[in-house]
Design an enzyme around this catalytic site. Structure first.
Site, PDB file in Angstrom:
ATOM      1  N   ASN A  10       4.665   3.055   8.030  1.00 38.53           N
ATOM      2  CA  ASN A  10       4.261   3.426   9.385  1.00 38.53           C
ATOM      3  C   ASN A  10       5.256   2.789  10.356  1.00 38.53           C
ATOM      4  O   ASN A  10       5.152   1.603  10.660  1.00 38.53           O
ATOM      5  CB  ASN A  10       2.831   2.922   9.645  1.00 38.53           C
ATOM      6  CG  ASN A  10       2.373   3.218  11.058  1.00 38.53           C
ATOM      7  OD1 ASN A  10       3.032   3.947  11.796  1.00 38.53           O
ATOM      8  ND2 ASN A  10       1.234   2.650  11.442  1.00 38.53           N
ATOM      9  N   LYS A  12       5.536   3.290  13.439  1.00 38.44           N
ATOM     10  CA  LYS A  12       4.976   3.167  14.797  1.00 38.44           C
ATOM     11  C   LYS A  12       6.016   3.676  15.810  1.00 38.44           C
ATOM     12  O   LYS A  12       6.801   4.562  15.493  1.00 38.44           O
ATOM     13  CB  LYS A  12       4.540   1.734  15.071  1.00 38.44           C
ATOM     14  CG  LYS A  12       3.661   1.186  13.931  1.00 38.44           C
ATOM     15  CD  LYS A  12       2.957  -0.076  14.241  1.00 38.44           C
ATOM     16  CE  LYS A  12       2.107  -0.469  13.045  1.00 38.44           C
ATOM     17  NZ  LYS A  12       1.257  -1.612  13.304  1.00 38.44           N
ATOM     18  N   HIS A  94      -5.531   5.367  13.198  1.00 42.01           N
ATOM     19  CA  HIS A  94      -4.970   4.011  13.213  1.00 42.01           C
ATOM     20  C   HIS A  94      -5.622   3.216  14.349  1.00 42.01           C
ATOM     21  O   HIS A  94      -5.893   3.761  15.414  1.00 42.01           O
ATOM     22  CB  HIS A  94      -3.447   4.088  13.412  1.00 42.01           C
ATOM     23  CG  HIS A  94      -2.800   2.771  13.164  1.00 42.01           C
ATOM     24  ND1 HIS A  94      -2.811   1.760  14.101  1.00 42.01           N
ATOM     25  CD2 HIS A  94      -2.165   2.276  12.082  1.00 42.01           C
ATOM     26  CE1 HIS A  94      -2.197   0.700  13.589  1.00 42.01           C
ATOM     27  NE2 HIS A  94      -1.801   0.987  12.361  1.00 42.01           N
ATOM     28  N   GLU A  96      -4.462   1.235  16.431  1.00 44.36           N
ATOM     29  CA  GLU A  96      -3.735   1.257  17.706  1.00 44.36           C
ATOM     30  C   GLU A  96      -4.097   2.508  18.505  1.00 44.36           C
ATOM     31  O   GLU A  96      -4.194   2.474  19.729  1.00 44.36           O
ATOM     32  CB  GLU A  96      -2.221   1.158  17.446  1.00 44.36           C
ATOM     33  CG  GLU A  96      -1.848  -0.263  17.050  1.00 44.36           C
ATOM     34  CD  GLU A  96      -0.658  -0.372  16.117  1.00 44.36           C
ATOM     35  OE1 GLU A  96       0.125   0.578  15.993  1.00 44.36           O
ATOM     36  OE2 GLU A  96      -0.522  -1.450  15.490  1.00 44.36           O
ATOM     37  N   GLU A 164      -7.469  -1.212   7.073  1.00 40.12           N
ATOM     38  CA  GLU A 164      -6.558  -2.057   7.845  1.00 40.12           C
ATOM     39  C   GLU A 164      -7.358  -2.970   8.783  1.00 40.12           C
ATOM     40  O   GLU A 164      -7.699  -2.547   9.907  1.00 40.12           O
ATOM     41  CB  GLU A 164      -5.616  -1.188   8.680  1.00 40.12           C
ATOM     42  CG  GLU A 164      -4.702  -0.319   7.855  1.00 40.12           C
ATOM     43  CD  GLU A 164      -3.388  -0.036   8.583  1.00 40.12           C
ATOM     44  OE1 GLU A 164      -2.344  -0.182   7.969  1.00 40.12           O
ATOM     45  OE2 GLU A 164      -3.436   0.313   9.785  1.00 40.12           O
ATOM     46  N   GLY A 170       0.181  -6.650  12.095  1.00 36.26           N
ATOM     47  CA  GLY A 170       1.285  -7.181  12.902  1.00 36.26           C
ATOM     48  C   GLY A 170       1.155  -8.660  13.217  1.00 36.26           C
ATOM     49  O   GLY A 170       1.871  -9.176  14.078  1.00 36.26           O
ATOM     50  N   SER A 210       0.033  -6.593   7.655  1.00 40.27           N
ATOM     51  CA  SER A 210       0.967  -7.669   7.283  1.00 40.27           C
ATOM     52  C   SER A 210       1.341  -7.659   5.805  1.00 40.27           C
ATOM     53  O   SER A 210       1.569  -8.718   5.208  1.00 40.27           O
ATOM     54  CB  SER A 210       0.408  -9.036   7.703  1.00 40.27           C
ATOM     55  OG  SER A 210       0.302  -9.109   9.113  1.00 40.27           O
TER      56      SER A 210
END
Ligand code: PGA
Length: 247
Positions: A10, A12, A94, A96, A164, A170, A210
């Site tokens: 991914n 991003k 996701h 985000e 996730e 991150g 991560s």
């Protein structure tokens, strides 16, 4: 039936045309475990370049896809357009997009249904916040996200689930293999209780948050971890080591 390991990148909102092509060329030249399905999700503007650069064994994913046919939807991309560009996958849900773009469980479920009904395989993401984990609500949160998906979707064969935990994305703070396995096993049980034994046995459940070349081997040994959704580390050459984590 053994589930084939899947490792997805991914990217991003990172990279340049040149860096995306370099990442793709690096993957083309690497010795990748043939037992692993590899998927690369660059930013939308680089999807075509990634598809043109990557060898055909490596799939390309969009980071979003809309739940309507072509038409007056400014700024969106349709499942039909992805198919037309030989982009066979999309990442949906996701965290985000859920938190920053305000996508609800229902929006994500509707997009997942439309995409899978129109030939796009979906990496559907779920996961809890730190606050929810600390309140002991992890399994409840994920069950609610799954229930919203189930309301829309009946064919699970084109869905891969990515667990996730938001606190691990991150942050460099990876879930322990026990924490990940516990949630993965509970997702599998949810599928058995709410969908079917077949969906429970066959749906791949990826871990994301991560993941690095250093921690992937240990995680990959867990019974219910069928691969990874990788953010930061997918931009580096070490992504190859993550694909090859079982080699
Ligand atoms: P990360 O991101 O690997 O950088 O933690 C994972 C993801 O958001 O998919």
């Amino acid at each position: 039936m053994a589930r084939k390991t899947l490792v997805a990148a991914n990217h991003k909102m990172n990279g340049t045309l040149q860096s995306v092509k370099e990442i793709c060329q690096n993957l083309n030249n690497a010795q990748l475990d043939p037992n692993v399905e590899t998927v690369v999700a660059p930013p939308a503007i680089y999807l075509l370049a990634a598809r043109e650069t990557l060898k055909k064994e490596i799939a390309v994913a969009a980071q979003n896809v809309f739940d309507k046919p072509n038409g007056a939807f400014t700024g969106e991309t349709s499942a039909h357009q992805l198919k037309d560009a030989s982009v066979d996958w999309a990442i949906l849900g996701h965290s985000e997009r859920r938190t920053i773009l305000g996508e609800t469980d229902e929006t994500v479920a509707s997009k997942t249904k439309y995409a899978t009904d129109n030939g796009i395989s979906v990496i559907w993401c779920c996961g809890e916040s730190l606050e929810q984990r600390e309140a002991g609500k992890t399994l409840e949160v994920i069950a609610a996200q799954l229930a919203a998906l189930k309301k829309e979707v009946s064919d699970w064969s084109k869905i891969v689930i990515a667990y996730e935990p938001i606190w691990a994305i991150g942050t460099g703070k990876v879930a322990t293999k026990e924490q990940a396995q516990e949630v993965h096993a509970s997702i599998r049980k949810w599928l058995k209780d709410n969908v079917s034994q077949q969906a429970s046995d066959e749906t791949r459940i990826l871990y994301g948050g991560s993941v690095s070349e250093k921690n992937c081997k240990e995680l990959a040994q867990e019974a219910d971890i069928d691969g990874f959704l990788v953010g930061g580390a997918s931009l580096k050459p070490a992504f190859v080591d993550i694909i090859n984590c079982k080699k």
